[in-house]
Design a protein around this motif. Structure first.
Motif, PDB file in Angstrom:
ATOM      1  N   GLU A   1       0.820  -1.206   0.000  1.00 28.16           N
ATOM      2  CA  GLU A   1       0.000   0.000   0.000  1.00 28.16           C
ATOM      3  C   GLU A   1       0.858   1.262   0.000  1.00 28.16           C
ATOM      4  O   GLU A   1       0.496   2.271  -0.605  1.00 28.16           O
ATOM      5  CB  GLU A   1      -0.936  -0.004   1.206  1.00 28.16           C
ATOM      6  CG  GLU A   1      -2.144  -0.907   1.045  1.00 28.16           C
ATOM      7  CD  GLU A   1      -3.051  -0.461  -0.087  1.00 28.16           C
ATOM      8  OE1 GLU A   1      -3.687   0.603   0.034  1.00 28.16           O
ATOM      9  OE2 GLU A   1      -3.125  -1.171  -1.108  1.00 28.16           O
TER      10      GLU A   1
ATOM     11  N   ALA B   1      -6.656   3.101  -9.038  1.00 24.63           N
ATOM     12  CA  ALA B   1      -6.780   3.789  -7.758  1.00 24.63           C
ATOM     13  C   ALA B   1      -6.678   5.301  -7.894  1.00 24.63           C
ATOM     14  O   ALA B   1      -7.298   6.045  -7.116  1.00 24.63           O
ATOM     15  CB  ALA B   1      -5.712   3.281  -6.793  1.00 24.63           C
TER      16      ALA B   1
ATOM     17  N   ARG C   1      -9.620   6.386  -2.427  1.00 18.81           N
ATOM     18  CA  ARG C   1      -8.268   5.879  -2.184  1.00 18.81           C
ATOM     19  C   ARG C   1      -7.312   7.034  -1.935  1.00 18.81           C
ATOM     20  O   ARG C   1      -7.291   8.013  -2.678  1.00 18.81           O
ATOM     21  CB  ARG C   1      -7.759   5.055  -3.389  1.00 18.81           C
ATOM     22  CG  ARG C   1      -8.604   3.841  -3.734  1.00 18.81           C
ATOM     23  CD  ARG C   1      -8.670   2.834  -2.589  1.00 18.81           C
ATOM     24  NE  ARG C   1      -7.381   2.476  -2.024  1.00 18.81           N
ATOM     25  CZ  ARG C   1      -6.579   1.520  -2.531  1.00 18.81           C
ATOM     26  NH1 ARG C   1      -6.952   0.848  -3.605  1.00 18.81           N
ATOM     27  NH2 ARG C   1      -5.435   1.242  -1.946  1.00 18.81           N
TER      28      ARG C   1
END
Length: 957
Positions: free
Chosen positions: A164, A210, A216
């Motif tokens: 991430e 994203a 996000r």
């Protein structure tokens, strides 16, 4: 055209793009230099100033970028992964704004040109990427990932780079660069090979989605970016070309470049010198094949790259809030910009580039008016696009008009407390007068800067003869100055560096890494940039006079402040300026081994401390070592007098362990301990003998001819690894260096003398004095003299009874049949990348594993980056493999360390990464290497004759 690159201001950090508008040969535009592409780049060629191509070619390349907005972002993992030909084709020949996002700076690779590894190598490869970008025109960005070395799977890579966190970085770059098209070099599957490659492919696809998702990474939306939905995602079809949906030609001749984009790209590829990537520049048709992966347009997969994408500047009007005719006014202004750009292209001539200046003035004025309109209504996205268009128009106008501006410093290394001068030098090479306002210097807060009056800064006779053809017009104060056609003007500043000025350090190196991720500063504008902003930037308001179809162009031109030097062998060169400390200090060796137990317990080691001055005045400094309890130095302090800038002195200290050895009576039971020693320099105050300042950091300037110099700091300390290790002290060792490693230093730390074997000795010199000859890493790849002399080395082992140790070499080693017996490597080569992988001793009683150091499990703890690489895959009967190891989920590899009798001597091949382990002070690597150096041919034969279980034939199980 200038030694100092134009520095974009805040208004230039946004986005721009453009469509290709062909420049017809009928317009008289022909490239006159093979380096025509260089001038359109943001940075100049390193170390060089002055013109790099014709003004018409420079202006023509810039004009390709005016009038539309097209942007493409390439995503891959390392320096050299990018498709340089595609970048050159899009940016240089089609005027598309392009960028390359590399996940890493290549710190985990190897270095063909010097000894730097890790962060130092990362600075080299960053510089090499920028050198390539100066040619192909693209921009360069990074994520915070540190290259930890080769990885075989995406899963292993994500253990080092949390998914991430890295996805966040890629999304940030997409949202800030706002590409219409994203090109992933890799597929995100095991077909990509390297785990870093797989991760780059995975992240490119995930970030494509994203970046458009407002749920996000929402904190990014509060830091100056909006969500962005790129229109298309392509993948380069390099392993599966038959699946390609689009072929982009890169080998067509470009009259502005004087060659094809592919040829230009190969010059850029050759900038990756630390990887040995020099290549030819072949003419003729070439293509990049792309596969359309995701598509948000209605265009089909086989249609052109931007099919279905609206890249016109008029689309910016739709982003403005309605009311008071603002969208309509924006359309009018961007249309005026487009028409002026078309006129400039039509009027540009190879022998009269200035003919395009009136239209370029109109284009600049229209772009700035449109920018102001967008700013007035808070439309930040359109404002940035238009600011970029204004910057391109300004650069094109300067090039076409023949106006050159540079800010020149009188020194490249600035130290706290120093006062120096910076000169602004303007040459009006146009055929019309121009008016210049008062220049300014942008420096860190708290610096003292004064614009000097003209009478105090006239150049000396020597300066006039070296730097000016005639007396330049001098200016000072806040007034403006008219500079006639063909004339020069100069302003001078006095700059005083504060005593508190911090040394220049790249932003990503200012804090200790979090594992294998750099820690970035709070300023989001720095995130992913190649390096920190320039230390000093100059600004000069200019107005070009003369007739034109619109108002005279009023603009402020920004340039980086740089140092100009003159070398008698190579002439003029330019360097960036940096702040450095008054003194820097280094201690060698960086890692020291101190054998524990037995005779080694009483050993006294020598530490060399070097201090260097960076100030003009003489400095008296006291050098010392800070040692932990149980250690002492002789003497406790040494004083040196440094005569001025560049002066250095080295003093030796004897280092003793004083607190009782406590290591036992033999090496087998001695403890393994680590100690840290810090070097320090203290200087007396100018007014007396009281010590007032101290320095404890080493400064290295990463400096190679093809890249910009970059400072690198580290603490001036050394690490002592104390562990039991024995070696035959009477050995005489010769070393054949390969691409550069620090193994000879490690051998000397074992107490053995090392003689470097050069070309003459390899060819015909006496080798008989050596007991052992060690061949360095990749030596057969880079040394033709070694290739030619290989039979001499083999004969030396056969006839003299010596031991020849060959460290890892690449495919050239087996392809050239340099081993005395059958040896092959797999493709891809066998390697073990997990430095913690379990190691099995196939023959623990064999001399290399038992004498003089008994090798066991502990010797394979604490290894760094990898176990080894380029293992042998198959081998002849004479070889005996000694170790077996494997990465998780793989079959064991037995080709990391093999020994074979050769006449009266021995032959050893090892793919173990000693070149990484020994400089890192890994105790077990030292103990195993000491065994290899101490290996006696007679002892090996006795072990074989005693009935060893060595296999009858070699190869993987």
């Amino acid at each position: 055209m200038d030694a100092s690159p134009e520095i974009p201001g805040q208004e230039d950090r946004g986005l721009f793009g453009s469509r290709l508008v062909p420049l017809l040969l009928a317009a008289g535009l022909l490239a006159t230099s093979a380096a025509a592409a260089r001038a359109a780049a943001v940075q100049p060629a390193p170390r060089h100033g002055g013109p790099t191509n014709s003004a018409a070619a420079e202006a023509g390349l810039l004009l390709r970028q005016l009038g539309s907005a097209r942007r493409v972002l390439l995503v891959a993992a390392h320096p050299d992964d990018e498709d340089t030909a595609l970048l050159a084709e899009l940016d240089r020949s089609r005027g598309v704004r392009t960028a390359y996002l590399s996940l890493t700076r290549g710190e985990g690779g190897q270095n063909v040109i010097g000894p730097e590894l890790g962060e130092g190598l990362g600075l080299i490869r960053t510089g090499e990427l920028l050198a390539a970008r100066r040619l192909d025109g693209a921009e360069q960005y990074f994520t915070r990932a540190y290259d930890f070395g080769y990885s075989k799977t995406a899963e292993e890579t994500f253990e080092h780079w949390p998914r991430e966190r890295l996805l966040r970085d890629v999304v940030w770059r997409i949202r800030s660069f706002r590409p219409h098209v994203v090109v992933s070099i890799f597929s995100g599957t095991p077909n990509d090979g390297h785990g870093h490659h797989q991760v780059a492919g995975i992240l490119a696809r995930s970030a494509f989605r994203a970046a458009a998702d407002s749920t996000r990474f929402t904190d990014q939306l509060e830091r100056g970016v909006d969500t962005w939905a790129a229109d298309k995602l392509y993948r380069r079809a390099w392993r599966d070309p038959d699946r390609a949906t689009l072929r982009v030609p890169t080998g067509e001749y470009d009259p502005l470049l004087g060659r094809s984009p592919f040829q230009l790209a190969m010059e850029g590829r050759s900038q990756h010198r630390s990887q040995g990537f020099g290549t030819v520049q072949p003419p003729g048709p070439r293509f990049t094949r792309l596969l359309l992966v995701e598509n948000r347009t209605e265009a089909g997969p086989g249609e052109p790259l931007f099919a279905g994408v609206d890249t016109s500047l008029s689309v910016l009007a739709d982003a403005l809030p309605p009311g008071e005719g603002r969208p309509e006014e924006m359309r009018d202004r961007v249309e005026a910009l487009r028409r002026a750009a078309d006129r400039a292209r039509d009027s540009l001539r190879v022998l009269d580039a200035g003919a395009a200046a009136p239209a370029l003035r109109d284009a600049l004025a229209a772009a700035r008016e449109a920018e102001r309109l967008a700013a007035s209504v808070g439309a930040e996205g359109p404002r940035r696009v238009l600011a970029r268009q204004a910057a391109v128009a300004r650069r094109a106008l300067m090039a076409a008009s023949g106006v050159s501006l540079r800010f020149r410093a009188e020194d490249d290394l600035w130290v706290p407390g120093q006062t120096l001068r910076v000169h602004a030098e303007l040459w009006n090479g146009s055929d019309v007068a121009l008016r210049a306002g008062a220049p300014e210097l942008d420096l860190p807060a708290g610096w003292d800067v004064r614009l000097l009056p003209p009478d105090s800064v006239r150049p000396t006779a020597s300066e006039r003869s070296r730097f000016y053809g005639s007396e330049p017009a001098m200016a000072g104060g806040s007034g403006s100055l008219e500079v006639a056609a063909g004339a020069m003007a100069r302003w001078s500043f006095r700059v005083t560096v504060p005593d508190t000025a911090a040394p220049t350090q790249q932003y990503f190196l200012r804090r200790e890494r979090a594992g294998d991720l750099y820690r970035w500063p709070d300023d989001p504008d720095l995130h992913g940039r190649p390096h920190s902003p320039p230390l000093a930037v100059g600004r000069l308001p200019l107005r070009l006079e003369g007739a034109g179809s619109g108002p005279a162009a009023m603009t402020a031109v920004r340039r980086e402040v740089r140092y100009r030097g003159v070398d008698k062998a190579r002439g003029e060169y330019w360097r960036p300026v940096h702040v450095v400390p008054r003194l820097s200090i280094a201690a060698r060796p960086e890692v020291m081994i101190s054998p524990a137990g037995g005779e080694g317990a009483a050993r006294t080691d020598s530490v060399a401390v070097t201090v260097r001055s960076h100030v003009e005045d003489s400095v008296r400094a006291a050098l010392s070592l800070r040692v932990p309890g149980g250690w002492s130095t002789e003497p406790g302090r040494r004083t040196v007098l440094l005569a001025g800038s560049g002066a250095s002195e080295t003093r030796s200290f004897r280092l003793r362990r004083t607190g009782g050895h406590g290591d036992g009576t033999g090496s087998s039971g001695a403890p393994w301990t680590t100690h840290r020693i810090a070097a320090e320099a203290r200087a007396a105050a100018a007014a007396g003998d009281t010590e007032s300042a101290s320095w404890d950091r080493e400064l290295s300037v990463i400096d190679y001819p093809h890249i910009e110099p970059a400072p690198l700091f580290r603490d001036a300390d050394l690490r002592i690894e104390r562990f039991p290790v024995e070696v035959d002290r009477d050995l005489r060792v010769g070393y054949v260096m390969g691409t550069g490693d620090d193994v000879p230093t490690a051998i000397r730390q074992l107490g053995l003398p090392v003689t470097m074997i050069g070309a003459a000795r390899l060819r015909s010199g006496d080798l008989g004095e050596f007991d052992v000859i060690v061949v360095g890493v990749r030596a057969y790849e880079v040394r033709e003299d070694l290739q030619a002399a290989n039979p001499r080395l083999l004969d030396w082992a056969r006839e003299e009874g010596g031991t020849l140790i060959v460290q890892y070499n690449k495919y050239e080693f087996v392809e050239g049949d340099y081993a005395p017996f059958r040896a092959t490597m797999a493709r891809p080569h066998d390697r073990v990348t997990d430095e913690r992988a379990e190691v099995s001793l196939l023959h623990p009683e064999a001399p290399p594993l038992s004498s003089p150091n008994d090798i066991g499990d502990r010797d394979f703890r604490g290894w760094v980056q990898e176990r080894g690489l380029y293992f042998l895959h198959e081998w002849g009967d004479a070889f005996t493999p000694l170790l077996s190891m494997a990465d998780p989920g793989e079959e064991p590899r037995r080709g990391s360390l093999l020994v074979a009798p050769l006449g009266r001597g021995l032959y050893v091949y090892t793919g173990l990464a000693f070149f990484r382990q020994l400089p890192a002070g890994v105790p077990g690597a030292y103990r195993l290497f000491a065994n290899l150096l101490s290996l006696e041919p007679g002892e090996w034969r006795s072990w074989l004759d005693a009935g060893s279980t060595a296999p009858a034939d070699g190869g993987q199980p």
